[in-house]
Scaffold this motif. Structure first.
Motif, PDB file in Angstrom:
ATOM      1  N   UNK A  23      47.059  40.531  36.054  1.00 48.27           N
ATOM      2  CA  UNK A  23      46.533  39.541  36.878  1.00 48.27           C
ATOM      3  C   UNK A  23      45.158  39.255  36.037  1.00 48.27           C
ATOM      4  N   UNK A  24      43.978  38.684  36.826  1.00 54.08           N
ATOM      5  CA  UNK A  24      42.885  38.416  36.272  1.00 54.08           C
ATOM      6  C   UNK A  24      41.654  38.693  37.134  1.00 54.08           C
ATOM      7  N   UNK A  25      40.740  39.230  36.905  1.00 49.93           N
ATOM      8  CA  UNK A  25      39.721  39.287  37.857  1.00 49.93           C
ATOM      9  C   UNK A  25      38.715  38.523  37.617  1.00 49.93           C
ATOM     10  N   UNK A  26      38.335  37.817  39.157  1.00 50.84           N
ATOM     11  CA  UNK A  26      37.609  36.286  39.059  1.00 50.84           C
ATOM     12  C   UNK A  26      36.199  36.838  39.503  1.00 50.84           C
ATOM     13  N   UNK A  27      35.069  36.225  38.884  1.00 52.07           N
ATOM     14  CA  UNK A  27      34.879  34.905  38.311  1.00 52.07           C
ATOM     15  C   UNK A  27      35.244  34.931  36.763  1.00 52.07           C
ATOM     16  N   UNK A  28      34.870  35.990  36.155  1.00 49.27           N
ATOM     17  CA  UNK A  28      34.906  36.104  34.716  1.00 49.27           C
ATOM     18  C   UNK A  28      36.440  35.918  34.206  1.00 49.27           C
ATOM     19  N   UNK A  29      37.448  36.148  34.780  1.00 51.40           N
ATOM     20  CA  UNK A  29      38.591  35.739  34.359  1.00 51.40           C
ATOM     21  C   UNK A  29      38.928  37.075  33.291  1.00 51.40           C
ATOM     22  N   UNK A  30      38.631  38.270  33.433  1.00 48.62           N
ATOM     23  CA  UNK A  30      39.185  39.311  33.090  1.00 48.62           C
ATOM     24  C   UNK A  30      40.421  39.745  33.109  1.00 48.62           C
ATOM     25  N   UNK A  31      41.022  40.021  32.080  1.00 44.87           N
ATOM     26  CA  UNK A  31      42.532  40.442  32.222  1.00 44.87           C
ATOM     27  C   UNK A  31      42.603  41.798  32.833  1.00 44.87           C
ATOM     28  N   UNK A  32      43.540  42.021  33.738  1.00 45.07           N
ATOM     29  CA  UNK A  32      43.760  43.278  34.716  1.00 45.07           C
ATOM     30  C   UNK A  32      45.241  43.534  35.085  1.00 45.07           C
ATOM     31  N   UNK A  45      46.387  49.904  43.045  1.00 45.03           N
ATOM     32  CA  UNK A  45      44.996  49.675  42.442  1.00 45.03           C
ATOM     33  C   UNK A  45      45.091  48.530  41.495  1.00 45.03           C
ATOM     34  N   UNK A  46      43.937  47.959  41.061  1.00 42.28           N
ATOM     35  CA  UNK A  46      43.582  46.912  40.125  1.00 42.28           C
ATOM     36  C   UNK A  46      42.726  47.464  39.040  1.00 42.28           C
ATOM     37  N   UNK A  47      43.111  47.459  37.794  1.00 46.84           N
ATOM     38  CA  UNK A  47      42.088  47.962  36.960  1.00 46.84           C
ATOM     39  C   UNK A  47      41.960  47.310  35.536  1.00 46.84           C
ATOM     40  N   UNK A  48      40.962  46.784  34.975  1.00 47.11           N
ATOM     41  CA  UNK A  48      40.736  45.931  33.980  1.00 47.11           C
ATOM     42  C   UNK A  48      41.701  46.581  32.875  1.00 47.11           C
ATOM     43  N   UNK A  49      42.521  45.586  32.114  1.00 42.78           N
ATOM     44  CA  UNK A  49      43.609  46.018  31.227  1.00 42.78           C
ATOM     45  C   UNK A  49      43.248  46.856  30.209  1.00 42.78           C
TER      46      UNK A  49
END
Length: 171
Positions: A23-32, A45-49
């Motif tokens: 997925x992506x973390x908004x608003x930056x669009x960081x891959x996660x 959990x969600x964690x930056x990729x």
């Protein structure tokens, strides 16, 4: 390359997790990565990729890491070569150790806990403390003195096998 439903183990505590989605973390669009622990209350959990890959190893990579550690350990146990009659006995033991190592690797390479149970049952009469300890380490277990290693590992495998496969069906 999709990570969906891939199984990973924590580099730190060995906990097993299953990837639910990328997925992506908004608003930056960081891959996660969105993932779920495969024990306890099954928290999600969600964690930056990149951080996820620093913290977790894919199950096959973890097996490779354990195998390499075992190989390094075996290399460190180099003994002087005995002479005469003892040399023939030692060669016989080397063949026996090779067979034990191949059985241990078969256990480590099993894809499911049910397969591990079957392999452990087949090996029951040929197990020694060294093999049981290696199996326990591969499962992130510790065998205490005075504990029957076979029974303890078998019990843990049976508990874990109850949950395998059922989680994936829910996703």
């Amino acid at each position: 390359m999709s990570m969906l439903k891939d199984i990973y183990n924590s580099r730190g505590n060995g906990r097993t997790v299953q990837v639910i989605s990328e997925c992506y973390i908004l608003p930056e669009g960081t891959e996660a990565v969105c993932y779920q622990e495969m024990s306890g209350d099954y928290p999600v959990y969600v964690l930056e990729k990149q951080q996820f890959h620093r913290n977790y190893l894919k199950r096959d990579e973890r097996r490779d890491e354990i195998s390499k550690k075992m190989e390094r350990h075996m290399v460190n146990i180099v003994q002087e070569e005995p002479r005469g009659k003892e040399r023939r006995e030692d060669r016989r033991n080397d063949g026996q150790e090779d067979h034990q190592m191949s059985e241990l690797i078969r256990f480590l390479d099993a894809d499911t806990y049910r397969e591990k149970i079957k392999i452990l049952e087949e090996m029951k009469d040929r197990l020694d403390d060294h093999m049981l300890n290696n199996m326990a380490v591969s499962l992130d277990l510790s065998l205490e003195d005075g504990v029957d290693g076979y029974t303890y590992i078998m019990s843990e495998l049976k508990i874990r096998s109850r949950f395998e496969g059922k989680r994936g069906e829910r996703l």
